[in-house]
Design a protein around this motif. Sequence first.
Motif, PDB file in Angstrom:
ATOM      1  N   LYS A 659       1.023  -1.104  -0.070  1.00 25.95           N
ATOM      2  CA  LYS A 659      -0.215   0.040  -0.158  1.00 25.95           C
ATOM      3  C   LYS A 659       0.983   1.281   0.102  1.00 25.95           C
ATOM      4  O   LYS A 659       1.825   1.472   0.912  1.00 25.95           O
ATOM      5  N   PRO A 660       0.799   2.052  -0.990  1.00 26.88           N
ATOM      6  CA  PRO A 660       1.641   3.478  -0.997  1.00 26.88           C
ATOM      7  C   PRO A 660       1.156   4.397   0.457  1.00 26.88           C
ATOM      8  O   PRO A 660       0.101   4.180   0.811  1.00 26.88           O
ATOM      9  N   THR A 661       2.164   5.021   0.831  1.00 28.21           N
ATOM     10  CA  THR A 661       1.976   5.760   1.968  1.00 28.21           C
ATOM     11  C   THR A 661       2.010   7.368   1.480  1.00 28.21           C
ATOM     12  O   THR A 661       2.726   7.920   0.780  1.00 28.21           O
ATOM     13  N   TYR A 662       1.377   8.080   2.313  1.00 32.39           N
ATOM     14  CA  TYR A 662       1.068   9.525   2.205  1.00 32.39           C
ATOM     15  C   TYR A 662       2.528  10.460   2.305  1.00 32.39           C
ATOM     16  O   TYR A 662       2.647  11.098   1.423  1.00 32.39           O
ATOM     17  N   ASN A 663       3.340   9.693   3.023  1.00 30.57           N
ATOM     18  CA  ASN A 663       4.699  10.816   2.810  1.00 30.57           C
ATOM     19  C   ASN A 663       5.439  10.645   1.635  1.00 30.57           C
ATOM     20  O   ASN A 663       6.280  11.338   1.488  1.00 30.57           O
ATOM     21  N   ARG A 664       4.941   9.699   0.636  1.00 28.90           N
ATOM     22  CA  ARG A 664       5.731   9.438  -0.485  1.00 28.90           C
ATOM     23  C   ARG A 664       4.590   9.786  -1.830  1.00 28.90           C
ATOM     24  O   ARG A 664       4.588   9.235  -2.785  1.00 28.90           O
ATOM     25  N   GLU A 665       3.643  10.751  -1.395  1.00 28.34           N
ATOM     26  CA  GLU A 665       2.542  10.929  -2.299  1.00 28.34           C
ATOM     27  C   GLU A 665       3.301  11.417  -3.683  1.00 28.34           C
ATOM     28  O   GLU A 665       2.718  11.070  -4.759  1.00 28.34           O
ATOM     29  N   MET A 666       4.172  12.078  -3.527  1.00 27.95           N
ATOM     30  CA  MET A 666       4.484  12.976  -4.939  1.00 27.95           C
ATOM     31  C   MET A 666       5.206  11.949  -5.605  1.00 27.95           C
ATOM     32  O   MET A 666       5.030  11.987  -6.979  1.00 27.95           O
ATOM     33  N   GLU A 667       5.927  11.159  -5.284  1.00 33.71           N
ATOM     34  CA  GLU A 667       6.490   9.910  -5.686  1.00 33.71           C
ATOM     35  C   GLU A 667       5.441   8.950  -6.559  1.00 33.71           C
ATOM     36  O   GLU A 667       5.484   8.754  -7.678  1.00 33.71           O
ATOM     37  N   VAL A 668       4.569   8.784  -5.539  1.00 33.08           N
ATOM     38  CA  VAL A 668       3.555   7.862  -6.238  1.00 33.08           C
ATOM     39  C   VAL A 668       2.789   8.393  -7.356  1.00 33.08           C
ATOM     40  O   VAL A 668       2.459   7.601  -8.391  1.00 33.08           O
ATOM     41  N   LEU A 669       2.274   9.473  -6.989  1.00 34.72           N
ATOM     42  CA  LEU A 669       1.606  10.188  -8.256  1.00 34.72           C
ATOM     43  C   LEU A 669       2.603  10.322  -9.637  1.00 34.72           C
ATOM     44  O   LEU A 669       1.882  10.329 -10.722  1.00 34.72           O
ATOM     45  N   SER A 670       3.698  10.437  -9.482  1.00 31.82           N
ATOM     46  CA  SER A 670       4.670  10.265 -10.508  1.00 31.82           C
ATOM     47  C   SER A 670       4.695   9.005 -11.066  1.00 31.82           C
ATOM     48  O   SER A 670       4.818   8.646 -12.503  1.00 31.82           O
ATOM     49  N   VAL A 671       4.579   7.968 -10.189  1.00 33.34           N
ATOM     50  CA  VAL A 671       4.591   6.558 -10.908  1.00 33.34           C
ATOM     51  C   VAL A 671       3.095   6.486 -11.530  1.00 33.34           C
ATOM     52  O   VAL A 671       3.146   5.704 -12.698  1.00 33.34           O
ATOM     53  N   THR A 672       2.066   7.045 -11.012  1.00 35.84           N
ATOM     54  CA  THR A 672       0.863   6.752 -11.669  1.00 35.84           C
ATOM     55  C   THR A 672       0.706   7.260 -13.293  1.00 35.84           C
ATOM     56  O   THR A 672       0.083   6.947 -14.045  1.00 35.84           O
ATOM     57  N   ARG A 673       1.410   8.499 -13.224  1.00 36.58           N
ATOM     58  CA  ARG A 673       1.610   9.470 -14.574  1.00 36.58           C
ATOM     59  C   ARG A 673       2.252   8.259 -15.478  1.00 36.58           C
ATOM     60  O   ARG A 673       2.023   8.334 -16.738  1.00 36.58           O
ATOM     61  N   LEU A 674       3.272   7.523 -15.030  1.00 35.19           N
ATOM     62  CA  LEU A 674       4.175   6.735 -15.885  1.00 35.19           C
ATOM     63  C   LEU A 674       3.195   5.665 -16.372  1.00 35.19           C
ATOM     64  O   LEU A 674       3.147   5.397 -17.329  1.00 35.19           O
TER      65      LEU A 674
END
Length: 870
Positions: A659-674
């Motif tokens: 499960k992705p975590t809030y503290n790395r939200e910007m990274e996760v959202l870059s992953v979803t864009r990819l």
Amino acid sequence: MIRYSEPVVLKSKISPPLTRETLVARDRLLHKISKGVKGRLTTVCAPPGFGKTTLLCQFVRYNEQAAAWVSLDERDNDLARFWRYVVHAVDAAIAPGFAELMAPVLHTFPQGSVDTMIDVMMNELHSLDRPAALILDDYHCLYDKSIHESVSYMIDILPDNVHLLIASRTELPFSTAKWLVRDERTDIPAPHMLFTSEEAEIFYREVVNLPLSADNIAKVLGVTEGWAAGLQLVSLSLQERRDYERLVHTFSGIDLNIADYLFHEVLSRLSTELYEFVLQTSVLQRMDDSICDTVTLRGDSRLVLEQLRSRNLFIVALDDRHTWFRYHHVFSEFLRTRLRHEHPEQWTRLNRLASLGFAERGMLDDAIDHAIAAEDYALASALLDKHILTALLRGEFATLLSWFACFPARTAWPPQLHLLYAFLLVVTGQFERAEDDMRTVEIRLANGEYAPEIRDHVRSGLFFVKANLMFSSGRYEQWYAFAERMNELLPEDPVFYNFNYNESEPLVRRTAFGLKGALSDEAGKIGRRFVQMLEARGWKDSLINQYVVQTLAESMYEWNCLEESRQLSEQVEKVSRAKRIPGLFVPNRITQARIDIAEGRLSLAGETMDEAIDFASRHAEYYWVRPLRAFRARIHLLQGRIEEAAEQIALLQLPLDLKPTYNREMEVLSVTRLLGALGKEDEALRLLEQLKPQGRREDCLISMIEIPIQQALMEQRRGQSGRALDFLHEALSVAEPYTYIRSFVDEGQAMARLLQQYVARQSASETKTRLSAYAGKLLGWFPQPGDDPPAVPSSAGLVEALTPSEWRMLNGIRQGASNKQIALEHALSEGTVKVYLSRIYGKLGVSSRIQALLRAQELGLFDRQDFWFE
């Protein structure tokens, strides 16, 4: 600058107490625990003296899996402190380096959510290649509701390879029924902890070497009922005696409380000197020979402690070097009760000596506790005045509030302590109490109770705290009135203006300081006025001023005021680099890159990120580099360079199977864009759906807008227009009151088409009509098809005006300065100078230094008077 610093972690609290080499092997209980570790939770609940700690120490000794240990006490009723010790216990016994990994989220307490911290912690533990246990001993010491809730949440999401064991005198204060129903909880209650006749026989004959007959053992069991501490007390009473029969017969005829009788019996056998030592040192929660010497006024405490240990006189070694000790809880409680009731004046004196001794060694937590126990409030106040800033930066708000609660009403604290207490009340939402407290300071100030040399500092601190109160409570008009009255009273260098407000977030607007993204005209006006006041008094480079300016820069960008945003961000860049404050530097660089992207300068944005990554890699912890890499990946995607974006994402090492975590939200959202660019919308939507509740939980408006925007775009890609419009509606509903613009416009023509569909689908609902109007306004901010690209500058002027920093650099070029010389003059790196020069070349429509000078001469820029301003 006042930044978070790692507090001292007592190793004695995260190590199992040392037990004697020979113990009764309680195989029946250990077997039950071993079976239970396949579930989530094991509880050992029994009154004091039942051997709970010893049993868990045996588990650690004989069990093959790694076990982290935390010895709890009443001071741990502080969310930040409690979880800090849990993290360091895991680091010490299970996963070396764990504390460093967890540092970013630990630093956010108490403004950040503990659930986010636990999410991160469990994700990290999930990757362990072996089973592990976490042991919380003396859990009954905890009464803080937020800690109980957080522990319950942790149990819910424990990975399969981690088991929690809790030892407590009482039943757990949170429900565990669901784990019992699922057969994931194992209980070892008090009756199971009682010694059997076989275990008692082993104890007397093999452990303490007392040849009691079977009949005598039965009589002792009858008196003690198998109570472990009772068996130990009997053994101490029988040492060096030969009349076992008579003494055991005496025990069996006792009608009084057996524990009191046995303790009196044991203490009566001690020499006067030894008895006085244990009585005096009983005031100490933990002790080494130095603090014992201080309290007892003697110099041989090391020898006495060793004598107590060799006689097994209820003393427990807390480290393997036999440096720190404590008395068994049952023994120390008996001694303290006796000391307080029979010798109250000695209790006060001994606690005061302990306070002074701990203070001299810099152990101020212990020193304050003992000063309060001695009711020496002047000493406690002086110590707290020294320590409060450290405790505030640790986030130990609950500890501070508990200390302040111990003082008598109307205590005359030192002025800085008084103001920091008021600030503590503000940040914990106790506005009325904070106002009452500041009113006291104002009265004392008006009455001339403060020395002349500190009055200005008191006024400044009062302004800071009161400004925070009025802003936090939404009383903006009062803020203006108060600010005007106090404007001329700001003094030199008050401590309040140099807190570091961001320890982990890639944008300041995501922090509590940045109001979690709640943009408003009123807050912006107050921010500008605050900046004016500080800069007028020479406080331009103070951290609070820089953080306000950076927050304004991010807000102006969101409102599409790009030029103002750039000017503000340039004010922050120099200070953030010179002071190497990643909490300013990283958001500043991301903001600058966003402006470049909005203005169509993708290559320049990429250069900005590359230089920022290089700088942060050399001057900041690695977790600050990750959001920069994530944003660099977004730029690659905008340029159509999917492989390069994937390379940046790979460096983030995100565990996408968890499960992705809030503290790395910007990274996760870059992953979803990819993932979207790769046609993997289903996988992107899975991550977004898991991340979404965390943004709501943190009450972060930025998350509550950006995540549904991404969901809408992913559904649009999948051809699910209805779901896409529903997600867009969700984002618009949150964004409209704050007039977010760039969060939508930055998504390009795909978002424009979605907004057009949304407007077309408008309904008669009042809310939807309002949101449709907002969506229509947003459409007006998008570049329209057929719009001309930015023009190359003509002789009439520039496409875009140069900023003050750019003017000065252009002048440096004119004077023949090298990049290195320009970098030194502006306190920048050479890489950043290259980025600035690229931006200048872009505005001039050239590609080199010589072309820039020729173009500037052609435009007559060097003839302009405003070129020379500072």
